[in-house]
Scaffold this motif. Structure first.
Motif, PDB file in Angstrom:
ATOM      1  N   ALA A  69       0.874  -1.171   0.000  1.00  0.00           N
ATOM      2  CA  ALA A  69       0.000   0.000   0.000  1.00  0.00           C
ATOM      3  C   ALA A  69       0.912   1.222   0.000  1.00  0.00           C
ATOM      4  N   ASP A  76       1.043   4.368   0.289  1.00  0.00           N
ATOM      5  CA  ASP A  76       0.310   5.541   0.757  1.00  0.00           C
ATOM      6  C   ASP A  76       1.255   6.682   1.106  1.00  0.00           C
ATOM      7  N   LYS A  93      -0.680  -0.931  -4.543  1.00  0.00           N
ATOM      8  CA  LYS A  93      -1.970  -0.280  -4.321  1.00  0.00           C
ATOM      9  C   LYS A  93      -1.747   1.203  -4.040  1.00  0.00           C
ATOM     10  N   HIS A 130      -3.453   5.315  -3.513  1.00  0.00           N
ATOM     11  CA  HIS A 130      -4.559   6.246  -3.274  1.00  0.00           C
ATOM     12  C   HIS A 130      -4.135   7.511  -4.019  1.00  0.00           C
ATOM     13  N   ASP A 183      -6.996   2.182  -5.065  1.00  0.00           N
ATOM     14  CA  ASP A 183      -7.914   1.853  -3.971  1.00  0.00           C
ATOM     15  C   ASP A 183      -8.919   2.996  -3.795  1.00  0.00           C
ATOM     16  N   LYS A 188     -12.183   2.943  -3.672  1.00  0.00           N
ATOM     17  CA  LYS A 188     -13.391   2.637  -2.867  1.00  0.00           C
ATOM     18  C   LYS A 188     -14.598   3.431  -3.363  1.00  0.00           C
ATOM     19  N   LEU A 226     -15.569  -4.585  -1.537  1.00  0.00           N
ATOM     20  CA  LEU A 226     -15.364  -4.660  -0.087  1.00  0.00           C
ATOM     21  C   LEU A 226     -16.535  -5.364   0.575  1.00  0.00           C
ATOM     22  N   GLU A 229     -15.903  -6.596   3.909  1.00  0.00           N
ATOM     23  CA  GLU A 229     -15.592  -6.364   5.332  1.00  0.00           C
ATOM     24  C   GLU A 229     -14.537  -5.271   5.392  1.00  0.00           C
ATOM     25  N   MET A 230     -14.383  -4.661   6.562  1.00  0.00           N
ATOM     26  CA  MET A 230     -13.308  -3.676   6.733  1.00  0.00           C
ATOM     27  C   MET A 230     -12.486  -3.990   7.973  1.00  0.00           C
ATOM     28  N   SER A 231     -11.260  -3.447   7.976  1.00  0.00           N
ATOM     29  CA  SER A 231     -10.346  -3.750   9.084  1.00  0.00           C
ATOM     30  C   SER A 231     -10.476  -2.771  10.242  1.00  0.00           C
ATOM     31  N   GLN A 287     -11.883  -9.872   5.695  1.00  0.00           N
ATOM     32  CA  GLN A 287     -11.053 -10.194   6.854  1.00  0.00           C
ATOM     33  C   GLN A 287     -11.256 -11.613   7.367  1.00  0.00           C
ATOM     34  N   PRO A 340      -6.262  -6.346   4.159  1.00  0.00           N
ATOM     35  CA  PRO A 340      -5.406  -5.323   4.775  1.00  0.00           C
ATOM     36  C   PRO A 340      -5.395  -5.468   6.289  1.00  0.00           C
ATOM     37  N   VAL A 354      -2.199  -5.585   8.204  1.00  0.00           N
ATOM     38  CA  VAL A 354      -1.111  -6.535   8.451  1.00  0.00           C
ATOM     39  C   VAL A 354       0.128  -5.766   8.897  1.00  0.00           C
ATOM     40  N   GLN A 359      -7.275   1.561  13.001  1.00  0.00           N
ATOM     41  CA  GLN A 359      -6.801   0.401  12.226  1.00  0.00           C
ATOM     42  C   GLN A 359      -6.437  -0.734  13.179  1.00  0.00           C
ATOM     43  N   VAL A 376      -2.184  -6.967   2.372  1.00  0.00           N
ATOM     44  CA  VAL A 376      -1.823  -5.576   2.105  1.00  0.00           C
ATOM     45  C   VAL A 376      -0.977  -5.042   3.262  1.00  0.00           C
TER      46      VAL A 376
HETATM   47  O1  S5P Z   1     -10.732  -2.557   5.374  1.00  0.00           O
HETATM   48  C1  S5P Z   1      -9.775  -2.018   4.838  1.00  0.00           C
HETATM   49  C2  S5P Z   1      -9.674  -1.904   3.440  1.00  0.00           C
HETATM   50  C3  S5P Z   1      -8.537  -1.328   2.879  1.00  0.00           C
HETATM   51  S1  S5P Z   1      -8.364  -1.381   1.162  1.00  0.00           S
HETATM   52  N1  S5P Z   1      -8.734  -1.533   5.584  1.00  0.00           N
HETATM   53  C4  S5P Z   1      -7.617  -0.948   5.033  1.00  0.00           C
HETATM   54  O2  S5P Z   1      -6.714  -0.569   5.785  1.00  0.00           O
HETATM   55  N2  S5P Z   1      -7.519  -0.787   3.662  1.00  0.00           N
HETATM   56  C5  S5P Z   1      -6.342  -0.093   3.038  1.00  0.00           C
HETATM   57  O3  S5P Z   1      -5.164  -0.833   3.329  1.00  0.00           O
HETATM   58  C6  S5P Z   1      -6.096   1.320   3.532  1.00  0.00           C
HETATM   59  O4  S5P Z   1      -6.793   2.260   2.728  1.00  0.00           O
HETATM   60  C7  S5P Z   1      -4.575   1.463   3.411  1.00  0.00           C
HETATM   61  O5  S5P Z   1      -4.217   1.883   2.105  1.00  0.00           O
HETATM   62  C8  S5P Z   1      -4.062   0.039   3.610  1.00  0.00           C
HETATM   63  C9  S5P Z   1      -3.547  -0.267   5.007  1.00  0.00           C
HETATM   64  O6  S5P Z   1      -2.411   0.486   5.304  1.00  0.00           O
HETATM   65  P1  S5P Z   1      -1.534   0.243   6.653  1.00  0.00           P
HETATM   66  O7  S5P Z   1      -0.536   1.367   6.630  1.00  0.00           O
HETATM   67  O8  S5P Z   1      -2.457   0.298   7.828  1.00  0.00           O
HETATM   68  O9  S5P Z   1      -0.882  -1.109   6.480  1.00  0.00           O
END
Ligand code: S5P
Length: 262
Positions: free
Chosen positions: A36, A38, A60, A62, A91, A93, A147, A149-151, A184, A199, A201, A212, A230
């Motif tokens: 990612a 970012d 990936k 943004h 990404d 979304k 999508l 699910e979300m993290s 997830q 994502p 990880v 997060q 990711v």
């Molecule tokens: O549920 C999600 C979906 C996505 S795509 N949770 C996420 O964190 N993401 C994306 O994964 C988020 O937009 C970011 O680009 C990446 C996680 O980044 P990290 O720095 O926390 O590893």
């Protein structure tokens, strides 16, 4: 169970040409790591793509956070993607009505459909979001990850939303455009021709300050069913990002080979 099958086998089952291509790339290059990228400066993203390119299957972006976005940034990124053999995902979304996402996908400053092999979309508007995205294409080979699910902690997605999202991904006339699902958990969907992108990880942390939630590479691949993991800040903020990419790649790939050997 889909998680026991190899990426090669699943490439043959995929309905989306992009999923097929990505599964085969992962198997040949032996990596299930997505970076990612970012970062807010074009040069920093290109530098990271150069250093990590050999170890990733997917990069990936943004693009709306890039302060000096330009067409030449995109062509440089595409050159690196070719050189190091990785796929590009924006990404974005997407989350609006079909007509609006069609415009957002192909028009404006970013012209996403002209360069991003893959994009992400929420299923909130319903099936029409997939139709809207597809309508913007003019013959390019592209795919979407939906999508389910979300993290993030406290997200509003419940079981019903998740199930319906998977239905949109697996039923109907546009399934050849759906390359995978962002989720997830390994029980999120069953069809082995779709790719699970997961994502959240990171090796040394469990959470960030903004909701997060993180798991280890082994946990996301073996317990949560991730086909591609990711990693953003786990690599971007490491003292040596290239070495971090190698570490994540090695641990994620080892977890995958153990998963399919069982
Ligand atoms: O549920 C999600 C979906 C996505 S795509 N949770 C996420 O964190 N993401 C994306 O994964 C988020 O937009 C970011 O680009 C990446 C996680 O980044 P990290 O720095 O926390 O590893």
């Amino acid at each position: 169970v889909r998680t026991r099958l190899t990426y090669e086998t699943r490439a043959n089952l995929a309905k989306s040409p992009l999923a097929k291509r990505l599964f085969n790339l992962m198997a040949n290059k032996q990596t299930n790591l997505c970076l990612a990228a970012d970062l807010t400066k074009a040069a920093d993203i290109l530098d990271m793509a150069e250093k990590c390119g050999p170890y990733i299957c997917l990069l990936k972006t943004h693009v709306d956070i890039v302060e000096d976005f330009s067409d030449s940034f995109i062509s440089s990124l595409q050159t690196l993607a070719k050189q190091h053999n990785f796929v590009l995902m924006e990404d974005r979304k997407f989350a609006d009505i079909g007509n609006t996402v069609s415009l957002q996908y192909s028009k404006g400053i970013y012209k996403i459909s002209s360069w991003a092999d893959l994009v992400t979309a929420h299923t909130l508007p319903g099936r029409s979001i997939v139709q809207g995205l597809k309508a913007a294409l003019e013959g390019e080979e592209r795919g979407v990850f939906l999508l389910a699910e979300m993290s993030s902690s406290g997200n509003l997605i419940d079981d019903k939303y998740k199930e319906t999202s998977v239905k949109i991904a697996t039923e109907g006339g546009d399934v050849d455009f759906v390359a995978g699902v962002v989720c997830q958990s390994s029980n999120c969907f069953a069809f082995p021709g779709l790719i699970q992108l997961t994502p959240g990880v990171k090796i040394n942390e469990n959470v960030d300050k903004l909701g997060q939630q993180y798991q280890t590479p082994e946990h996301v691949v073996k317990q949560l069913g991730a086909d591609i993991a990711v990693v953003g800040r786990g690599i971007l903020q490491a003292s040596n990002p290239q070495q971090a990419a190698i570490n994540y790649r090695d641990r994620l790939w080892a977890a995958y080979t153990e998963r399919v050997a069982k």
